[in-house]
Write a protein that holds these residues in place. Structure first.
Motif, PDB file in Angstrom:
ATOM      1  N   ALA A  83      74.509 -16.441   5.228  1.00 51.90           N
ATOM      2  CA  ALA A  83      73.285 -16.300   4.438  1.00 51.90           C
ATOM      3  C   ALA A  83      73.547 -15.506   3.164  1.00 51.90           C
ATOM      4  O   ALA A  83      73.072 -15.865   2.074  1.00 51.90           O
ATOM      5  CB  ALA A  83      72.198 -15.621   5.267  1.00 51.90           C
ATOM      6  N   VAL A  84      74.313 -14.426   3.287  1.00 50.97           N
ATOM      7  CA  VAL A  84      74.613 -13.612   2.110  1.00 50.97           C
ATOM      8  C   VAL A  84      75.522 -14.376   1.149  1.00 50.97           C
ATOM      9  O   VAL A  84      75.341 -14.336  -0.068  1.00 50.97           O
ATOM     10  CB  VAL A  84      75.241 -12.271   2.528  1.00 50.97           C
ATOM     11  N   ARG A  85      76.503 -15.093   1.685  1.00 45.09           N
ATOM     12  CA  ARG A  85      77.381 -15.898   0.817  1.00 45.09           C
ATOM     13  C   ARG A  85      76.567 -16.912   0.025  1.00 45.09           C
ATOM     14  O   ARG A  85      76.742 -17.056  -1.196  1.00 45.09           O
ATOM     15  CB  ARG A  85      78.436 -16.620   1.667  1.00 45.09           C
ATOM     16  N   GLU A  86      75.669 -17.624   0.701  1.00 47.93           N
ATOM     17  CA  GLU A  86      74.849 -18.619   0.015  1.00 47.93           C
ATOM     18  C   GLU A  86      73.955 -17.959  -1.037  1.00 47.93           C
ATOM     19  O   GLU A  86      73.753 -18.504  -2.125  1.00 47.93           O
ATOM     20  CB  GLU A  86      73.993 -19.374   1.036  1.00 47.93           C
ATOM     21  N   ALA A  87      73.403 -16.788  -0.715  1.00 52.28           N
ATOM     22  CA  ALA A  87      72.546 -16.090  -1.674  1.00 52.28           C
ATOM     23  C   ALA A  87      73.347 -15.617  -2.883  1.00 52.28           C
ATOM     24  O   ALA A  87      72.830 -15.577  -4.007  1.00 52.28           O
ATOM     25  CB  ALA A  87      71.859 -14.908  -0.997  1.00 52.28           C
ATOM     26  N   GLN A  88      74.598 -15.278  -2.665  1.00 51.50           N
ATOM     27  CA  GLN A  88      75.451 -14.916  -3.796  1.00 51.50           C
ATOM     28  C   GLN A  88      75.725 -16.132  -4.670  1.00 51.50           C
ATOM     29  O   GLN A  88      75.694 -16.045  -5.898  1.00 51.50           O
ATOM     30  CB  GLN A  88      76.762 -14.319  -3.283  1.00 51.50           C
ATOM     31  N   GLU A  89      75.969 -17.276  -4.030  1.00 49.89           N
ATOM     32  CA  GLU A  89      76.269 -18.490  -4.783  1.00 49.89           C
ATOM     33  C   GLU A  89      75.053 -19.003  -5.549  1.00 49.89           C
ATOM     34  O   GLU A  89      75.181 -19.506  -6.670  1.00 49.89           O
ATOM     35  CB  GLU A  89      76.770 -19.584  -3.833  1.00 49.89           C
ATOM     36  N   GLU A  90      73.867 -18.887  -4.952  1.00 52.47           N
ATOM     37  CA  GLU A  90      72.674 -19.486  -5.547  1.00 52.47           C
ATOM     38  C   GLU A  90      71.841 -18.515  -6.371  1.00 52.47           C
ATOM     39  O   GLU A  90      71.092 -18.944  -7.257  1.00 52.47           O
ATOM     40  CB  GLU A  90      71.795 -20.088  -4.442  1.00 52.47           C
ATOM     41  N   ALA A  91      71.937 -17.212  -6.063  1.00 54.14           N
ATOM     42  CA  ALA A  91      71.055 -16.251  -6.733  1.00 54.14           C
ATOM     43  C   ALA A  91      71.790 -15.040  -7.286  1.00 54.14           C
ATOM     44  O   ALA A  91      71.151 -14.112  -7.789  1.00 54.14           O
ATOM     45  CB  ALA A  91      69.961 -15.789  -5.763  1.00 54.14           C
ATOM     46  N   GLY A  92      73.113 -15.039  -7.196  1.00 54.25           N
ATOM     47  CA  GLY A  92      73.875 -13.931  -7.760  1.00 54.25           C
ATOM     48  C   GLY A  92      73.620 -12.598  -7.084  1.00 54.25           C
ATOM     49  O   GLY A  92      73.710 -11.548  -7.726  1.00 54.25           O
ATOM     50  N   VAL A  93      73.303 -12.611  -5.790  1.00 51.67           N
ATOM     51  CA  VAL A  93      73.050 -11.354  -5.075  1.00 51.67           C
ATOM     52  C   VAL A  93      74.358 -10.559  -5.018  1.00 51.67           C
ATOM     53  O   VAL A  93      75.352 -11.031  -4.472  1.00 51.67           O
ATOM     54  CB  VAL A  93      72.528 -11.629  -3.651  1.00 51.67           C
ATOM     55  N   PRO A  94      74.383  -9.343  -5.567  1.00 55.12           N
ATOM     56  CA  PRO A  94      75.638  -8.582  -5.638  1.00 55.12           C
ATOM     57  C   PRO A  94      76.114  -8.084  -4.274  1.00 55.12           C
ATOM     58  O   PRO A  94      75.317  -7.862  -3.363  1.00 55.12           O
ATOM     59  CB  PRO A  94      75.281  -7.389  -6.546  1.00 55.12           C
ATOM     60  N   ASP A  95      77.426  -7.907  -4.161  1.00 57.17           N
ATOM     61  CA  ASP A  95      77.996  -7.311  -2.956  1.00 57.17           C
ATOM     62  C   ASP A  95      77.363  -5.949  -2.704  1.00 57.17           C
ATOM     63  O   ASP A  95      77.175  -5.151  -3.624  1.00 57.17           O
ATOM     64  CB  ASP A  95      79.509  -7.118  -3.112  1.00 57.17           C
ATOM     65  N   VAL A 120      66.715  -4.469   0.357  1.00 55.01           N
ATOM     66  CA  VAL A 120      67.473  -4.199  -0.864  1.00 55.01           C
ATOM     67  C   VAL A 120      67.783  -2.703  -0.908  1.00 55.01           C
ATOM     68  O   VAL A 120      66.876  -1.874  -0.902  1.00 55.01           O
ATOM     69  CB  VAL A 120      66.675  -4.621  -2.111  1.00 55.01           C
ATOM     70  N   VAL A 121      69.068  -2.363  -0.926  1.00 56.81           N
ATOM     71  CA  VAL A 121      69.477  -0.960  -0.988  1.00 56.81           C
ATOM     72  C   VAL A 121      70.036  -0.598  -2.358  1.00 56.81           C
ATOM     73  O   VAL A 121      70.158   0.583  -2.691  1.00 56.81           O
ATOM     74  CB  VAL A 121      70.507  -0.636   0.117  1.00 56.81           C
ATOM     75  N   GLU A 122      70.380  -1.605  -3.146  1.00 54.82           N
ATOM     76  CA  GLU A 122      70.797  -1.419  -4.540  1.00 54.82           C
ATOM     77  C   GLU A 122      70.036  -2.456  -5.357  1.00 54.82           C
ATOM     78  O   GLU A 122      70.357  -3.644  -5.313  1.00 54.82           O
ATOM     79  CB  GLU A 122      72.303  -1.623  -4.701  1.00 54.82           C
ATOM     80  N   PRO A 123      68.974  -2.052  -6.096  1.00 57.17           N
ATOM     81  CA  PRO A 123      68.157  -3.022  -6.837  1.00 57.17           C
ATOM     82  C   PRO A 123      68.997  -3.900  -7.762  1.00 57.17           C
ATOM     83  O   PRO A 123      69.973  -3.445  -8.362  1.00 57.17           O
ATOM     84  CB  PRO A 123      67.195  -2.130  -7.628  1.00 57.17           C
ATOM     85  N   PHE A 124      68.604  -5.164  -7.860  1.00 55.81           N
ATOM     86  CA  PHE A 124      69.333  -6.111  -8.702  1.00 55.81           C
ATOM     87  C   PHE A 124      68.367  -7.156  -9.236  1.00 55.81           C
ATOM     88  O   PHE A 124      67.265  -7.343  -8.711  1.00 55.81           O
ATOM     89  CB  PHE A 124      70.446  -6.797  -7.900  1.00 55.81           C
ATOM     90  N   GLU A 125      68.787  -7.837 -10.278  1.00 54.65           N
ATOM     91  CA  GLU A 125      68.043  -8.963 -10.821  1.00 54.65           C
ATOM     92  C   GLU A 125      68.771 -10.246 -10.434  1.00 54.65           C
ATOM     93  O   GLU A 125      69.977 -10.373 -10.667  1.00 54.65           O
ATOM     94  CB  GLU A 125      67.922  -8.863 -12.340  1.00 54.65           C
ATOM     95  N   PRO A 126      68.084 -11.201  -9.822  1.00 52.41           N
ATOM     96  CA  PRO A 126      68.748 -12.448  -9.427  1.00 52.41           C
ATOM     97  C   PRO A 126      69.173 -13.256 -10.644  1.00 52.41           C
ATOM     98  O   PRO A 126      68.550 -13.179 -11.709  1.00 52.41           O
ATOM     99  CB  PRO A 126      67.666 -13.172  -8.624  1.00 52.41           C
ATOM    100  N   VAL A 127      70.228 -14.018 -10.460  1.00 53.88           N
ATOM    101  CA  VAL A 127      70.781 -14.832 -11.540  1.00 53.88           C
ATOM    102  C   VAL A 127      70.974 -16.256 -11.029  1.00 53.88           C
ATOM    103  O   VAL A 127      71.581 -16.462  -9.968  1.00 53.88           O
ATOM    104  CB  VAL A 127      72.136 -14.272 -12.021  1.00 53.88           C
ATOM    105  N   ILE A 128      70.460 -17.232 -11.752  1.00 50.25           N
ATOM    106  CA  ILE A 128      70.685 -18.628 -11.380  1.00 50.25           C
ATOM    107  C   ILE A 128      72.162 -18.928 -11.593  1.00 50.25           C
ATOM    108  O   ILE A 128      72.660 -18.899 -12.719  1.00 50.25           O
ATOM    109  CB  ILE A 128      69.812 -19.575 -12.221  1.00 50.25           C
ATOM    110  N   SER A 129      72.864 -19.199 -10.501  1.00 48.17           N
ATOM    111  CA  SER A 129      74.311 -19.345 -10.599  1.00 48.17           C
ATOM    112  C   SER A 129      74.830 -20.663 -10.046  1.00 48.17           C
ATOM    113  O   SER A 129      76.039 -20.837  -9.903  1.00 48.17           O
ATOM    114  CB  SER A 129      74.999 -18.169  -9.884  1.00 48.17           C
ATOM    115  N   ASP A 130      73.922 -21.592  -9.700  1.00 47.76           N
ATOM    116  CA  ASP A 130      74.363 -22.936  -9.335  1.00 47.76           C
ATOM    117  C   ASP A 130      73.213 -23.906  -9.590  1.00 47.76           C
ATOM    118  O   ASP A 130      72.099 -23.489  -9.926  1.00 47.76           O
ATOM    119  CB  ASP A 130      74.873 -22.978  -7.891  1.00 47.76           C
TER     120      ASP A 130
END
Length: 314
Positions: A83-95, A120-130
């Motif tokens: 789930a985290v891998r897919e969210a990184q690929e699709e939304a740029g969720v940082p490690d 969310v423990v480190e706030p981030f802005e999602p990024v369209i990455s695919d």
């Protein structure tokens, strides 16, 4: 059940050739589900901004709807990691930006989907990455139903919305738990408490055990120590095996300045005041009554916790 590969014209994954898991599972009824080995999605929860939703591109399954970043699992891949891998690929969720709180599994026998609810423990802005996302937005909890939702997410959201409100914490009577195992703890009380703290890192408890819905929960831990065990450091989770994923709740060590029992009751009262769902672990009968009066939702013996740690209560 049959497995059907994706159509030739469907876009490939961002990192090259398709994975063997990228295929449709077709039920005898004709309904099809994406992911030969199942699928998983990430419901990232930000206390200030709401939940992260993905507006799905038109060509995707149920295109034009809003749902969770997610997708097909790889062969042998755990649902949380997937789930985290897919969210990184699709939304740029940082490690390292999210910490799983619990999972909810839809198991159809021929196929399963795991929703991973993570804080969310480190706030981030999602990024369209695919190519699968038209938009990514933080949506307030009370506005989610206003969006045209993916049918699967629409069915799951009412129950998930209620569960997201639950923030379980397990308050552990360290002296009682350590003292229930005759392993020479009396020779090194601090060392025994430190070993227990390490074992509690990443503790997983089923929703049934906690009296909550969902499947696996990763509660925060408040380990109350007294006497010679005071002053031990809280353990740091080893996250290298989870691709920088922070698995499980924090383990906080609470030093009892005086009576250990009084410190446990005070910690329970503090957690209840903060709106937490409090579970207490102690075999002390009198203390069990005191913490129940202080508002603990559940009280369990040391054997209950040791059974979880030893894998006997999965």
């Amino acid at each position: 059940m049959t497995v059907v590969p994706p159509a030739a014209g469907e876009p490939r994954r961002p990192d090259g050739p398709r994975n063997p898991g990228d295929a449709w599972v077709v039920a005898p009824s004709g309904e099809k589900y994406w992911g030969r080995f199942g699928a998983a999605g990430l419901l990232a929860v930000d206390a200030e901004r709401g939940v992260l939703l993905q507006h799905r591109v038109a060509w995707s399954h149920f295109g034009g709807t809003w749902g969770l970043p997610g997708g097909a699992l790889h062969e042998g891949e755990g649902a949380i990691v997937g789930a985290v891998r897919e969210a990184q690929e699709e939304a740029g969720v940082p490690d390292g930006s999210v910490r799983p709180r619990f999972t909810s599994v839809l198991d159809l026998g021929i196929w399963s989907y795991t929703t991973v609810i993570a804080d969310v423990v480190e706030p981030f802005e999602p990024v369209i990455s695919d190519p699968e996302s038209v938009a990514l937005e933080w949506v307030p909890f009370d506005e989610v139903d206003e969006r045209p939702l993916h049918p699967g997410f629409a069915r799951a959201w009412p129950a998930l919305r209620e569960l997201v409100r639950a923030r379980p914490v397990v308050v552990v009577d360290a002296a009682n738990v350590v003292g229930s195992v005759p392993d020479g703890w009396w020779k090194d009380r601090a060392g025994a408490a430190r070993r227990l703290a390490g074992r509690l890192t990443g503790l997983s408890v089923s929703g049934a055990e906690l009296g909550l819905g969902g499947d696996a929960w990763f509660p925060s831990i408040a380990l109350v120590v007294e006497g010679a065990a005071r002053g031990i450091d809280a353990p740091e989770a080893d996250i290298e095996d989870f691709a920088d994923l922070r698995l499980g709740g924090d383990v906080a060590v609470v030093d009892a300045e005086g009576s250990g029992d009084d410190a446990i009751v005070a910690e329970v009262a503090r957690q209840v005041e903060a709106g937490r769902y409090v579970v207490v672990v102690t075999s002390d009968r009198e203390l069990q009554e005191r913490v129940a009066s202080a508002g603990a939702a559940q009280v369990h013996s040391s054997g209950w916790l040791l059974g979880l740690l030893d894998g006997e209560r999965r």
